[in-house]
Each structure stands twice: as structure tokens, then as C-alpha cells.
Design a protein around this motif. Structure first.
Motif: not given
Ligand code: FES
Length: 215
Positions: A50, A52-55, A69, A71-74
Motif C-alpha cells: 500500500c 500509504h504505509r506499506g501494508m 487496505c 490498515y487504514h482502509g484506502w
Molecule cells: S497502510 Fe494502507 S491504508 Fe494505511
């Protein structure tokens, strides 16, 4: 993600192993991708990270025609574009927020992903149908030695008795994903025998790898 462009189709998974509304990680020689099937059945393959933060996106949820995602739902569309950021529901995500995607083809019960420049088309598997997939703790060369045969230019290995077709996907580090196919005409008993033959081949390749040094 992929520094090398092989221009080659990889047999990533069997169609039966990816139902609608699910995602899975797939190891290619050059790295891991997220393979997912939307609620309507459309396939997509993207980088498994992802922005955003790599999940890992393969751990996410498929909602309708998007992959979210965990983690934060993007949420991402099939073209890799970020379509929604839950923390900013009124924001249209900029075009720069996207994941790289890869060509995917599904045919003959197999999902193929092109790693690098898209080649013409994956090979056809006429007369055969997928049976199962096996993880083999050995490289392709060890499997070929165990089978007494070499994979052809399309990466298809025919067993000595011609009862099996094996699609070999190199995962690197002497790990191979082996998709097993049998004749469409095979009886239930023949399918069981073919499955056992594939398991025996796996054991032989892994044992040879341990004895002779992996390859
Ligand atoms: S790491 Fe994917 S939405 Fe934050």
C-alpha cells in the motif's frame, strides 16, 4: 516492485483457488503481488504494498469492485488508482496515489500474470484441466530431474507417462509452486492416482535437493 522485466507469463494460481470477493498473495520470482477477484469476478494483480504505509494489500478486503487496505482502509480500483481515503471522505484522491498493476489472463482454469512487458498470450492447455497446486521445497531443475523430463519453452513439463502436465512457477530460494493438471477425460480414480503421482514427484525432488544440494 519488479526491477527486471522478463516479459513472461507466470501461472500464478488456479482459478478455483481465488473465489469472487477475495485476495491472495502470489510469489513471483521478482517479488510478491496482490492478486484479487472483485465481487463481479474481474481479476486484478498489483504490487503488494500500500502506498500509504506499506501494508500488504493482499491482506486487505475486497469490497465490490475495489480492494481496501486492511490498515487504514484506502481503496484501490482495478487499474491501481486509489479511489477512497476513509479519513478524508470528501477528498478525491490525487492520480499520483496508485499501485502498479500487471496484466492478468484467466484461461483453461489457470490465472496467469505477466511479469514485465506483456508477452503475446499464455500457452493453452487443451485437453487438460487443473487438479491442484503443490508447494515444492526445491528448484525447477530438481523437479525436472525427478520427473526425468524438461519443461518446454512455455514452462510446461509433461510427466514421463504423459498423465500429468505441470506448470512450474519459480518462487526463488529453491521454492517452486507446481500446478498439476490432468486429462479432462480422467476418471475420479485416475485423478486420485495423478494427485499421488504429483506428491511422489514432489517428495523425490525435495529429497534429491537435500541430498545433492538444492538447485
Ligand atoms: S497502510 Fe494502507 S491504508 Fe494505511
Amino acid at each position: 516492485m519488479h526491477p527486471q522485466t522478463t516479459g513472461r507469463w507466470t501461472p500464478a494460481a488456479l482459478s478455483a483457488d481465488l473465489t469472487a470477493g477475495t485476495a491472495m498473495p502470489v510469489n513471483l520470482a521478482a517479488g510478491t503481488i496482490a492478486l484479487w477477484r472483485s465481487a463481479s469476478g474481474r481479476l486484478s494483480a498489483s504490487d503488494d504494498r500500500c502506498p500509504h504505509r506499506g501494508m500488504r494489500l493482499s491482506h486487505g478486503f475486497v469490497r465490490g469492485e475495489k480492494l481496501s487496505c486492511i490498515y487504514h482502509g484506502w481503496s484501490y480500483g482495478q487499474d491501481g488508482q486509489c479511489l477512497r481515503i476513509p479519513a478524508h471522505p470528501d477528498l478525491t484522491p490525487p492520480k499520483t496515489i496508485r499501485v502498479e498493476t500487471y496484466p492478468v489472463v484467466e484461461q483453461d482454469g489457470v490465472i496467469w500474470v505477466a511479469d514485465g512487458n506483456e508477452p503475446d498470450a499464455p500457452p493453452r492447455l487443451e485437453g487438460f484441466t487443473p487438479l491442484r497446486s503443490l508447494n515444492v521445497h526445491a528448484g525447477i531443475a530438481a523437479i525436472e530431474r525427478a520427473a526425468g523430463a524438461k519443461a518446454d519453452a512455455d514452462g510446461i513439463l509433461k510427466s514421463a507417462g504423459e498423465t500429468l502436465r505441470l506448470l512450474l512457477s519459480d518462487h526463488g530460494n529453491d521454492e517452486t509452486l507446481m500446478h498439476v493438471l490432468v486429462s479432462r477425460e480422467a476418471t475420479p480414480a485416475e485423478r486420485i492416482a495423478a494427485s499421488r503421482e504429483a506428491e511422489a514427484l514432489r517428495r523425490k525432488a525435495e529429497a534429491a535437493g537435500i541430498e545433492g544440494g538444492k538447485s
